[in-house]
Scaffold this motif. Structure first.
Motif, PDB file in Angstrom:
ATOM      1  N   GLY A  99      17.863  21.674  94.324  1.00 44.53           N
ATOM      2  CA  GLY A  99      16.861  22.711  94.529  1.00 44.53           C
ATOM      3  C   GLY A  99      15.708  22.617  93.564  1.00 44.53           C
ATOM      4  N   SER A 100      14.915  23.666  93.561  1.00 44.48           N
ATOM      5  CA  SER A 100      13.871  23.800  92.553  1.00 44.48           C
ATOM      6  C   SER A 100      14.171  25.069  91.763  1.00 44.48           C
ATOM      7  CB  SER A 100      12.492  23.871  93.199  1.00 44.48           C
ATOM      8  OG  SER A 100      12.411  25.015  94.009  1.00 44.48           O
ATOM      9  N   ALA A 101      13.608  25.142  90.563  1.00 45.66           N
ATOM     10  CA  ALA A 101      13.889  26.288  89.706  1.00 45.66           C
ATOM     11  C   ALA A 101      12.701  26.580  88.815  1.00 45.66           C
ATOM     12  CB  ALA A 101      15.132  26.010  88.849  1.00 45.66           C
ATOM     13  N   GLY A 102      12.669  27.801  88.326  1.00 43.04           N
ATOM     14  CA  GLY A 102      11.658  28.221  87.361  1.00 43.04           C
ATOM     15  C   GLY A 102      12.289  28.264  85.975  1.00 43.04           C
ATOM     16  N   ALA A 103      11.778  27.438  85.045  1.00 40.27           N
ATOM     17  CA  ALA A 103      12.354  27.378  83.693  1.00 40.27           C
ATOM     18  C   ALA A 103      11.976  28.618  82.894  1.00 40.27           C
ATOM     19  CB  ALA A 103      11.866  26.127  82.977  1.00 40.27           C
ATOM     20  N   PHE A 128      16.097  38.189  93.449  1.00 38.45           N
ATOM     21  CA  PHE A 128      14.712  38.671  93.486  1.00 38.45           C
ATOM     22  C   PHE A 128      13.716  37.571  93.139  1.00 38.45           C
ATOM     23  CE2 PHE A 128      17.685  41.751  91.718  1.00 38.45           C
ATOM     24  CZ  PHE A 128      17.720  42.671  92.753  1.00 38.45           C
ATOM     25  N   PHE A 129      12.959  37.142  94.108  1.00 34.91           N
ATOM     26  CA  PHE A 129      11.825  36.263  93.812  1.00 34.91           C
ATOM     27  C   PHE A 129      10.633  37.149  93.446  1.00 34.91           C
ATOM     28  CE2 PHE A 129       8.187  33.581  94.672  1.00 34.91           C
ATOM     29  CZ  PHE A 129       8.567  32.373  94.144  1.00 34.91           C
ATOM     30  N   TYR A 130      10.413  38.171  94.240  1.00 36.25           N
ATOM     31  CA  TYR A 130       9.393  39.178  93.927  1.00 36.25           C
ATOM     32  C   TYR A 130      10.123  40.384  93.368  1.00 36.25           C
ATOM     33  CZ  TYR A 130       6.580  36.132  96.771  1.00 36.25           C
ATOM     34  OH  TYR A 130       5.946  35.030  97.261  1.00 36.25           O
ATOM     35  N   ALA A 139      17.096  28.449  83.475  1.00 34.07           N
ATOM     36  CA  ALA A 139      16.139  28.526  84.584  1.00 34.07           C
ATOM     37  C   ALA A 139      16.651  29.474  85.660  1.00 34.07           C
ATOM     38  CB  ALA A 139      15.919  27.133  85.172  1.00 34.07           C
ATOM     39  N   ILE A 140      15.735  29.850  86.555  1.00 34.16           N
ATOM     40  CA  ILE A 140      16.065  30.788  87.636  1.00 34.16           C
ATOM     41  C   ILE A 140      15.946  30.091  88.985  1.00 34.16           C
ATOM     42  CG2 ILE A 140      15.548  33.042  88.642  1.00 34.16           C
ATOM     43  CD1 ILE A 140      13.848  33.619  86.175  1.00 34.16           C
ATOM     44  N   GLU A 141      16.930  30.312  89.818  1.00 28.13           N
ATOM     45  CA  GLU A 141      16.852  29.912  91.224  1.00 28.13           C
ATOM     46  C   GLU A 141      17.584  30.994  92.014  1.00 28.13           C
ATOM     47  OE1 GLU A 141      20.529  29.677  91.325  1.00 28.13           O
ATOM     48  OE2 GLU A 141      20.196  28.016  92.697  1.00 28.13           O
ATOM     49  N   MET A 142      18.022  30.720  93.232  1.00 24.86           N
ATOM     50  CA  MET A 142      18.508  31.836  94.044  1.00 24.86           C
ATOM     51  C   MET A 142      19.800  31.568  94.834  1.00 24.86           C
ATOM     52  SD  MET A 142      14.825  33.278  95.370  1.00 24.86           S
ATOM     53  CE  MET A 142      15.401  34.969  95.481  1.00 24.86           C
ATOM     54  N   GLU A 143      20.500  30.460  94.573  1.00 24.35           N
ATOM     55  CA  GLU A 143      21.639  30.112  95.442  1.00 24.35           C
ATOM     56  C   GLU A 143      22.939  29.709  94.752  1.00 24.35           C
ATOM     57  OE1 GLU A 143      18.573  28.620  95.829  1.00 24.35           O
ATOM     58  OE2 GLU A 143      17.892  29.762  97.560  1.00 24.35           O
ATOM     59  N   VAL A 163      12.565  21.226  87.940  1.00 28.19           N
ATOM     60  CA  VAL A 163      11.768  22.366  87.476  1.00 28.19           C
ATOM     61  C   VAL A 163      10.368  22.321  88.098  1.00 28.19           C
ATOM     62  CG1 VAL A 163      10.715  23.477  85.452  1.00 28.19           C
ATOM     63  CG2 VAL A 163      13.084  22.647  85.352  1.00 28.19           C
ATOM     64  N   SER A 164      10.088  23.298  88.957  1.00 25.51           N
ATOM     65  CA  SER A 164       8.793  23.360  89.646  1.00 25.51           C
ATOM     66  C   SER A 164       7.862  24.382  89.004  1.00 25.51           C
ATOM     67  CB  SER A 164       8.995  23.724  91.115  1.00 25.51           C
ATOM     68  OG  SER A 164       9.700  24.946  91.215  1.00 25.51           O
ATOM     69  N   ASP A 165       8.453  25.297  88.210  1.00 22.64           N
ATOM     70  CA  ASP A 165       7.665  26.367  87.582  1.00 22.64           C
ATOM     71  C   ASP A 165       8.124  26.523  86.143  1.00 22.64           C
ATOM     72  OD1 ASP A 165       6.517  27.315  90.217  1.00 22.64           O
ATOM     73  OD2 ASP A 165       8.652  27.645  90.568  1.00 22.64           O
ATOM     74  N   GLN A 166       7.182  26.587  85.207  1.00 20.90           N
ATOM     75  CA  GLN A 166       7.511  26.867  83.805  1.00 20.90           C
ATOM     76  C   GLN A 166       7.020  28.283  83.561  1.00 20.90           C
ATOM     77  OE1 GLN A 166       7.957  27.648  80.890  1.00 20.90           O
ATOM     78  NE2 GLN A 166       9.178  26.040  80.001  1.00 20.90           N
ATOM     79  N   LEU A 167       7.956  29.227  83.591  1.00 16.25           N
ATOM     80  CA  LEU A 167       7.555  30.637  83.606  1.00 16.25           C
ATOM     81  C   LEU A 167       7.146  31.141  82.224  1.00 16.25           C
ATOM     82  CD1 LEU A 167      10.290  31.944  86.090  1.00 16.25           C
ATOM     83  CD2 LEU A 167       7.952  31.255  86.595  1.00 16.25           C
ATOM     84  N   VAL A 168       7.566  30.438  81.137  1.00 20.92           N
ATOM     85  CA  VAL A 168       7.151  30.841  79.790  1.00 20.92           C
ATOM     86  C   VAL A 168       5.716  30.399  79.534  1.00 20.92           C
ATOM     87  CG1 VAL A 168       7.706  30.747  77.320  1.00 20.92           C
ATOM     88  CG2 VAL A 168       9.537  30.463  79.015  1.00 20.92           C
TER      89      VAL A 168
HETATM   90  N1  HPA Z   1      12.382  32.089  90.768  1.00 20.91           N
HETATM   91  C1  HPA Z   1      13.350  31.928  91.659  1.00 20.91           C
HETATM   92  N2  HPA Z   1      13.550  30.791  92.306  1.00 20.91           N
HETATM   93  C2  HPA Z   1      12.725  29.765  92.046  1.00 20.91           C
HETATM   94  C3  HPA Z   1      11.687  29.873  91.130  1.00 20.91           C
HETATM   95  C4  HPA Z   1      11.502  31.108  90.463  1.00 20.91           C
HETATM   96  O1  HPA Z   1      10.593  31.268  89.647  1.00 20.91           O
HETATM   97  N3  HPA Z   1      11.039  28.680  91.107  1.00 20.91           N
HETATM   98  C5  HPA Z   1      11.664  27.869  91.975  1.00 20.91           C
HETATM   99  N4  HPA Z   1      12.689  28.512  92.543  1.00 20.91           N
END
Ligand code: HPA
Length: 246
Positions: A92-96, A161-163, A186-190, A211-216
């Motif tokens: 998957g992808s995740a937000g660090a 929660f993504f939003y 990191a955060i993902e949803m599954e 990692v697709s998003d670096q939230l920090v």
């Molecule tokens: N949050 C949840 N799932 C994600 C994110 C995120 O920021 N980026 C990629 N998958």
């Protein structure tokens, strides 16, 4: 429960021992077409495309999980319980949420924490710690080392929660600050639903995220860059599947 299921029109023989699960059905098709030889479509219910093909002579399947724990819960349950799949490897992808993790790095989930109620169904008088398969983790880290991939092993947060109503724009990290303090990478949803189903059904699961998003640091991959990180994750996942074959 028997096959076909409400969500998978296939037979157990249609799947390899290991199923790679991206979230996105179109990504499943892309993987089948670009990484597997002789890939055959084995499921297309609701457009959730599942394929089985060969990688280095090993039968490997790829099928999407959809987004979120309810969707991952359905597909992983049916694959493990009805179709006899031994290993599910989520890709998957995740937000660090830790500052030292870079875009395109891989995060390999030893554990999956959650803000979800998914585990309530198991009626545990406490809190279960969803963890990956040690065998799959070993195979994945060995593959990542061989391929020279930058990776981090630790805890993910599987979030419903993504939003998030508390997030406000643009600080998506704010509602997750306490998870960051606990060292979650990191955060993902599954993943938590996948690990819980694997535990309950005595099967193996692992999640590798790119990692697709670096939230920090508020850094986000472009569409093109997402493909590069993704290619390395695919190599690690496929080499892991080969190592697991017995
Ligand atoms: N949050 C949840 N799932 C994600 C994110 C995120 O920021 N980026 C990629 N998958």
């Amino acid at each position: 429960m028997n096959y076909p299921t409400p969500h998978i029109q296939a037979t157990p023989a249609d799947f390899g021992q290991t199923v790679l699960m991206p979230g996105d059905p179109l990504r499943s098709k892309y993987i089948a077409e670009h990484f597997l030889q002789d890939a055959v479509l084995v499921n297309n219910v609701r457009g959730v495309q599942g394929y089985t093909g060969l990688y280095k002579g090993v039968r490997v399947s790829v099928m999407a999980s959809g987004m979120g724990m309810p969707s991952m819960g359905i597909y992983s349950h049916e694959l493990f319980e009805v179709f006899g799949v031994r290993n599910i490897l989520r890709i998957g992808s995740a937000g660090a949420i830790q500052p030292e993790i870079n875009l395109k790095d891989l995060v390999i989930a030893m554990g999956a924490s959650m803000d979800s109620n998914y585990q309530a169904q198991f009626h545990l008088m406490g809190t279960f710690a969803p963890i990956c398969s040690y065998e799959m983790l070993q195979a994945a880290t060995k593959s990542a080392d061989e391929l020279g991939a930058a990776y981090h092993v630790g805890n993910l947060l599987s979030s419903d929660f993504f939003y998030d109503d508390d997030a406000g724009v643009p600080d998506a990290l704010a509602p997750k600050k306490n998870w960051q303090k606990m060292g979650v990478l990191a955060i993902e949803m599954e993943s938590a639903a996948l690990y819980l189903n694997a535990a309950r059904l005595h099967r193996n699961a692992l999640c590798i995220c790119s990692v697709s998003d670096q939230l920090v640091r508020h850094e986000y991959l472009s569409a093109e860059e997402r493909q590069t990180g993704f290619a390395q994750m695919m190599q690690v996942a496929l080499e892991t599947a080969v190592k697991l074959e017995k």
